[in-house]
Enzyme design. Structure first.
Site, PDB file in Angstrom:
ATOM      1  N   HIS A 108     -81.813 -33.195  80.395  1.00 14.33           N
ATOM      2  CA  HIS A 108     -82.795 -33.704  81.354  1.00 14.33           C
ATOM      3  C   HIS A 108     -84.205 -33.651  80.793  1.00 14.33           C
ATOM      4  O   HIS A 108     -84.500 -32.974  79.800  1.00 14.33           O
ATOM      5  CB  HIS A 108     -82.711 -32.933  82.674  1.00 14.33           C
ATOM      6  CG  HIS A 108     -83.067 -31.470  82.585  1.00 14.33           C
ATOM      7  ND1 HIS A 108     -84.357 -31.006  82.643  1.00 14.33           N
ATOM      8  CD2 HIS A 108     -82.285 -30.369  82.440  1.00 14.33           C
ATOM      9  CE1 HIS A 108     -84.371 -29.691  82.556  1.00 14.33           C
ATOM     10  NE2 HIS A 108     -83.124 -29.271  82.423  1.00 14.33           N
ATOM     11  N   CYS A 123     -79.252 -25.576  80.672  1.00 17.24           N
ATOM     12  CA  CYS A 123     -79.268 -27.008  80.407  1.00 17.24           C
ATOM     13  C   CYS A 123     -80.197 -27.319  79.239  1.00 17.24           C
ATOM     14  O   CYS A 123     -80.978 -26.479  78.803  1.00 17.24           O
ATOM     15  CB  CYS A 123     -79.693 -27.777  81.649  1.00 17.24           C
ATOM     16  SG  CYS A 123     -78.416 -27.797  82.948  1.00 17.24           S
TER      17      CYS A 123
END
Length: 560
Positions: free
Chosen positions: A455, A474
């Site tokens: 992301h 992440c």
């Protein structure tokens, strides 16, 4: 090491103990079958997979033996097999795991006896049959290790074993023996990743250089050493840079040995870039630490990288996004067997409980201007204490409480009941799309059990750091618009302009874009790497401390 005669005697004794009575005495012809009926007679622990592969190999073969003719003479392919086993180190494997020296000496003794025309006896026939099976066992293990790796990835950073096509080592060896050529089979079983071949090609020279090394540790430069500054250790810096090849071998000796000559700065920057350091030419603690790493350790890093690449599925011909976690770097490939078309910095999970796991999953869709659904552990450990200390925190952070998992779940007014629902897990906290959203303007979704994805991020300054393990697991990407444009390059209507528009603050929230063809994403842990032809070896620090456990596992000699 025992010679062939003692080897023969030992195997014959085992045979008397384990094989059916009269089987050896019934014939003087070499045979493998008795040893396959009683594998324990080989005197070496075998796994169920070893036994199954051997029985299938000999069941497929017309000849009684696979490596010797009826007269007990070694076939030409036998020498090729011994050369492969003796050269296992070229693949980052260990020849001792395959009894390379023992087998070579035993087969040399067989050749000597065959040349001397010594009469065949049941004991000699039994020993030759056992030797045939033991060479087959070594080759079965070698091919399996070369193709799949020696250890279980799940014990070394992977949450689950990567999906791999079925592999039949017995069939691979059988077909090579029928053709009487092993080299094509070995080439076909090597990992197809270009980095594997480049690392493999760099290994012999690195080993030779390590053997010549006489390392004198550089002192610490407090706080740092800049071009033109004086320090007694400057001469050691010059010597180290020349030995490592970052400074040309014919570079003139320093006129002032105690001064960091500005002419060395490009070499220092080159060294820093190769080791994942900020290439500013300043000799600080991290640069000194990297300069002081012995080359024997660098050799081990290459060997560990080769092992980890053996765990990976073969993806030649496919697009690929590869994230090398300890190098904090992402590469995109239109074809994973070709050069990369894009690379960028990334931020990965913090060392410890937030470490990003190694995995390989398919990127299936993108979400522009996403909501950030706060994971339960972050809610419990970080968000709730902040909310309880300051109820206005929710509004200030552009967050809201919702009842349900969907984007369109109803919003619950914040108050004591909403706080109680967050505490007991019946309600959910999320951050609305916007400039401060933790996921930035786009996320790249690769559904998996660990809820790991790529992301954007509003925390842009972290990409300037040398060490970039800051996330909860992440992967944050430095150039999200470029990556999104590349991922959607085959999607009609999704060019750079539309991607940029979808990421603007006034664009619709939570816009999902499905990919027509999923893109594999590999999150890997490689502290040694060669990205392209002529680019040289790159090394990274072992940020998750995964190298040492893997090295110990590989050092454990195979049972028997």
């Amino acid at each position: 090491m025992p010679n062939f005669r003692s080897f023969t005697a030992a195997l014959a004794a085992c045979a008397c103990a384990f094989l059916p009575g009269g089987l050896l005495a019934s014939t003087g012809a070499p045979a493998a079958a008795p040893w396959l009926e009683r594998p324990a007679a080989l005197g070496e622990p075998l796994s169920a997979g070893d036994i199954d592969a051997l029985r299938r190999l000999y069941a497929r073969g017309e000849p009684t033996l696979r490596w010797f003719d009826a007269a007990g003479r070694a076939l030409p392919v036998t020498a090729e097999a011994l050369a492969l086993l003796a050269g296992a180190a070229d693949e980052g494997l260990r020849p001792t795991d395959y009894r390379a020296e023992t087998l070579t000496r035993a087969i040399e003794e067989v050749a000597t006896l065959a040349g001397a025309d010594v009469p065949a006896t049941p004991d000699r026939a039994a020993a030759l049959g056992a030797l045939d099976v033991r060479l087959s066992l070594a080759m079965v293990r070698y091919l399996r290790d070369l193709h799949l790796g020696r250890v279980d990835p799940r014990q070394h950073g992977w949450k689950r074993r990567p999906a791999r096509a079925a592999f039949d080592e017995a069939m691979a060896l059988h077909e090579a023996l029928v053709a009487q050529r092993l080299a094509p089979a070995v080439q076909a079983l090597r990992p197809t990743w270009p980095a594997y071949e480049r690392l493999r090609a760099a290994l012999p020279a690195l080993r030779a250089q390590a053997a010549q090394e006489r390392l004198t540790l550089l002192p610490g430069f407090k706080p740092s050493l800049r071009p033109g500054e004086a320090h007694p250790g400057a001469a050691l810096l010059h010597e180290r840079l020349r030995f490592l090849g970052d400074l040309a071998a014919d570079a003139p000796a320093p006129s002032e040995p105690a001064v960091y000559d500005p002419a060395w700065e490009p070499a220092v920057r080159r060294f820093q870039a190769r080791h994942g350091l900020n290439d500013d030419g300043v000799i600080g603690p991290s640069t000194v630490a990297a300069l002081n790493v012995p080359l024997a350790q660098r050799v081990r890093q290459v060997e560990l990288a080769l092992e980890r690449l053996r765990w990976m599925p073969h993806t030649a011909g496919q697009s690929l996004i590869l994230v090398n976690l300890p190098m904090f770097r992402l590469w995109a490939y239109a074809d994973s067997a070709q050069a990369s078309v894009m690379d960028m910095r990334v931020v990965v999970g913090r060392h410890g409980k937030d470490a990003t796991p190694s995995m390989m999953e398919d990127l299936r869709y993108l979400v522009f201007r996403p909501y950030w659904n706060v994971p339960p552990n972050i809610l419990r450990n970080e968000e709730l204490p902040k909310i309880e200390a300051d109820p206005a925190y929710v509004l200030r952070q552009n967050k809201e409480v919702v009842a349900g998992p969907a984007d369109r779940s109803p919003v619950v007014a914040f108050g004591p009941e909403a706080l109680a629902g967050l505490r007991d897990g019946s309600l959910r906290l999320r951050q609305k799309p916007g400039p401060g959203n933790a996921l930035g303007a786009v996320k790249f979704m690769m559904p998996n059990d660990e809820a790991i994805y790529l992301h954007d991020t509003p925390s842009r300054s972290l990409f300037l750091r040398e060490r970039r393990d800051f996330s909860h697991g992440c992967v944050r990407v430095h150039e999200p618009a470029a990556l999104a444009t590349w991922v959607l390059r085959d999607k009609p209507g999704w060019g750079p302009e539309r991607v940029a528009a979808a990421m603007k603050d006034d664009a619709p929230p939570s816009q999902h874009v499905m990919l027509d063809r999923p893109v594999p994403v590999a999150l890997v842990y490689l502290t040694a790497w060669v990205e392209g032809p002529g680019m040289g070896l790159r090394f990274a620090s072992d940020v998750y401390q995964q190298d040492a456990p893997l090295a110990r596992a590989l050092e454990r000699r195979r049972p028997g």
